[in-house]
Design an enzyme around this catalytic site. Structure first.
Site, mmCIF file in Angstrom:
data_model
loop_
_atom_site.group_PDB
_atom_site.id
_atom_site.type_symbol
_atom_site.label_atom_id
_atom_site.label_comp_id
_atom_site.label_asym_id
_atom_site.label_seq_id
_atom_site.Cartn_x
_atom_site.Cartn_y
_atom_site.Cartn_z
ATOM 1 N N CYS A 57 2.727 19.908 -3.875
ATOM 2 C CA CYS A 57 3.322 18.662 -3.394
ATOM 3 C C CYS A 57 2.746 17.435 -4.084
ATOM 4 C CB CYS A 57 3.172 18.522 -1.877
ATOM 5 S SG CYS A 57 1.465 18.365 -1.319
ATOM 6 N N ASP A 81 -5.410 14.821 -5.635
ATOM 7 C CA ASP A 81 -6.822 14.893 -5.284
ATOM 8 C C ASP A 81 -7.499 16.088 -5.946
ATOM 9 O OD1 ASP A 81 -7.464 12.627 -3.811
ATOM 10 O OD2 ASP A 81 -6.653 13.446 -1.962
ATOM 11 N N HIS A 107 1.393 -1.676 -9.510
ATOM 12 C CA HIS A 107 2.563 -1.829 -8.638
ATOM 13 C C HIS A 107 3.852 -1.939 -9.449
ATOM 14 C CE1 HIS A 107 0.031 -2.201 -5.113
ATOM 15 N NE2 HIS A 107 -0.765 -2.931 -5.847
#
Length: 540
Positions: free
Chosen positions: A499, A452, A187
């Site tokens: 993308c 992915d 994070h």
């Protein structure tokens, strides 16, 4: 002078005073409680307060880092509703133990359980259990959340930062981050990239309190953290920092310029967004359009499905904000690590390969149809396109098109005006890339999801810190699948874009243009950097 090596998550240089961020130290003592019902009620009120805080953090994170990273607070809220966790605490309270100590006991028990698991994703939940437990304990003890007491911006040094600590930081008081732990997917790293701040994680250091107030240097280009540098080195780093800032300012001169190479090749540069407010950031960054509008934000952080009207209003708002520029909306990609209680999804041993995205939509068409109706109704207010994630077969695409046609027919019969909507698919599985020649005959465009695609091609969990070096986004197999997909798109007369995060990797910009990629969709903060990389290409 001391020098330490860390993993850089953003290239850049910061020079300033060091602030070592230490969590508030408090002791939790075990005491016997006579009125267990009152203690149980006190605990339940603290849990409700914690859930309210997490909802606010979710909203802040949506604005600061987008819905993909905001969902951690939704996961934390759901953890605070876990029956096993809550019952373990309440059982201890009923045995006469004070709430603070009962929470700490459950924290240690569940954190140890998660940490012992083989699955890396589940191991990471140990940190989340500690985060939510400490939140409840602070509320029970009346302790306010930590902040940065310094008046001037600082280099923030920490052992590590939890998601809630990271989001609550005053962004105007931070020059750079340096943490002992963490990874490029932590994070801290995510926030640093979103703020365009230099950051080092997994740094080989042992912070000491004496560092507070000393001059420090974070060199994100070489992965170095320097404490109390000698004057000659300090002068050199200040010069390099000024040059870096000048380079950033030079990028601002590219606003309004074309995305064209020296030899005349053009490419569209669009923005990835995660919510309605991100559209303004995309426009401010001079995006040519929206290449990926993640619609999941409409489904996260709530207790029931969004209505058609709610979705319609959100899509309409983005289309109107973009003032005629293309907006590509990805249909919901729930599943895998994006869990939503009201979907009632079963637990899966390997959720990344499981019941997610288009697989849910085709099996539960009522959810899918509601979203499609909302998008098509909104299409009258701008230039909309739709893309469908996790495609692996032609049969899936044909079934999608049948549903789309029925939705359009129903809406037209009801008198709605519909815009022209391109239909595309995300190529993010090796299967889709390998049959892209057949898929190209069915759709108007491809958008390659490299995140992915990389993990599926290399059989690597991209969230696993131990496999960061193995998760090679430049791997020849990944690049060959991208090139194959682009070639097959062009043979069929359709366009192909990227993308995933690789779209912003300027080391590959020329490679992508050589492949013939038509569009690159990146975070708003990366648009000018990618434009510069395109314009710096001089010849074929």
């Amino acid at each position: 002078m001391e020098k330490y090596i860390g993993k850089s998550v953003l290239k850049g240089i910061a020079v300033g005073r060091i602030y070592w961020y230490q969590k508030q130290d408090y002791q939790i003592t075990k005491t016997q409680i006579s009125d267990t019902d009152a203690e149980s009620s006190r605990f339940k009120k603290a849990v409700e307060t914690a859930k309210e805080q997490l909802s606010k953090l979710y909203d802040e994170a949506l604005v600061n880092v987008g819905e993909d990273h905001a969902m951690i607070f939704d996961i934390h809220r759901m953890m605070l509703e876990d029956d096993d966790y809550l019952e373990a605490i309440d059982s201890s309270i009923q045995d006469g133990i004070n709430a603070e100590y009962a929470v700490e006991m459950a924290q240690n028990q569940f954190a140890e359980l998660f940490a012992s698991m083989d699955d890396e994703y589940m191991k990471a939940r140990a940190v989340d259990i500690k985060d939510i437990s400490q939140r409840v304990i602070r509320i029970l003890m009346g302790i306010a959340e930590d902040g940065i007491p310094a008046d001037d911006p600082v280099i923030l040094v920490a052992d590590d930062l939890t998601p809630s600590e990271t989001i609550k930081m005053d962004k105007n008081k931070i020059l750079a981050f340096v943490t002992l732990r963490g990874s490029s997917n932590s994070h801290t790293a995510i926030l640093a990239r979103s703020m365009n701040l230099p950051a080092l994680v997994n740094t080989s250091m042992k912070p000491v309190e004496d560092w507070n107030g000393k001059v420090g240097v974070v060199d994100g280009f070489n992965g170095e953290f320097i404490v109390d540098p000698e004057q000659e080195l300090l002068d050199e780093m200040i010069h390099r920092k000024n040059q870096w800032v000048a380079d950033l300012e030079a990028l601002e001169q590219l606003r309004g310029k074309e995305n064209v190479t020296g030899d005349g090749r053009r490419v569209e540069i669009y923005a990835n967004i995660g919510n309605v407010s991100d559209a303004e950031a995309a426009l401010a960054a001079d995006a040519g359009g929206i290449g990926l509008f993640r619609s999941e934000f409409l489904y996260l952080g709530r207790d029931s499905f969004p209505t058609e009207e709610e979705q319609y209003n959100s899509y309409k708002a983005v289309l109107e904000k973009m003032e005629g520029k293309k907006v590509i909306i990805r249909t919901l990609d729930i599943g895998a690590d994006k869990k939503v209680d009201y979907f009632n999804l079963d637990e899966e041993e390997n959720p990344a390969l499981g019941y997610r995205a288009i697989r849910i939509c085709l099996e539960r068409p009522e959810i899918f149809i509601t979203q499609l109706r909302a998008i098509y109704r909104a299409s009258a207010y701008g230039k909309a396109a739709i893309m469908f994630p996790m495609i692996v077969s032609v049969a899936e695409v044909r079934r999608i098109k049948e549903i789309v046609e029925q939705v359009k027919t129903d809406l037209q019969a009801m008198g709605y005006a519909l815009g022209e909507v391109e239909l595309g698919i995300m190529v993010e599985t090796p299967a889709a890339a390998l049959i892209s020649e057949d898929l190209a005959k069915e759709v108007d465009f491809f958008s390659i999801g490299t995140n992915d695609l990389t993990q599926y091609t290399l059989a690597v969990d991209r969230q696993n810190q131990k496999l960061e070096s193995t998760c090679d986004t430049h791997h020849p197999a990944v690049l060959k699948l991208i090139e194959m997909t682009v070639d097959n798109a062009h043979k069929a007369g359709i366009w192909a874009g990227i993308c995933g995060e690789l779209a912003a990797d300027t080391d590959l910009t020329e490679t992508f243009l050589d492949m013939g990629v038509d569009e690159l969709s990146v975070s708003a903060s990366a648009i000018l950097k990618v434009r510069k990389a395109v314009r710096d290409i001089s010849s074929n």
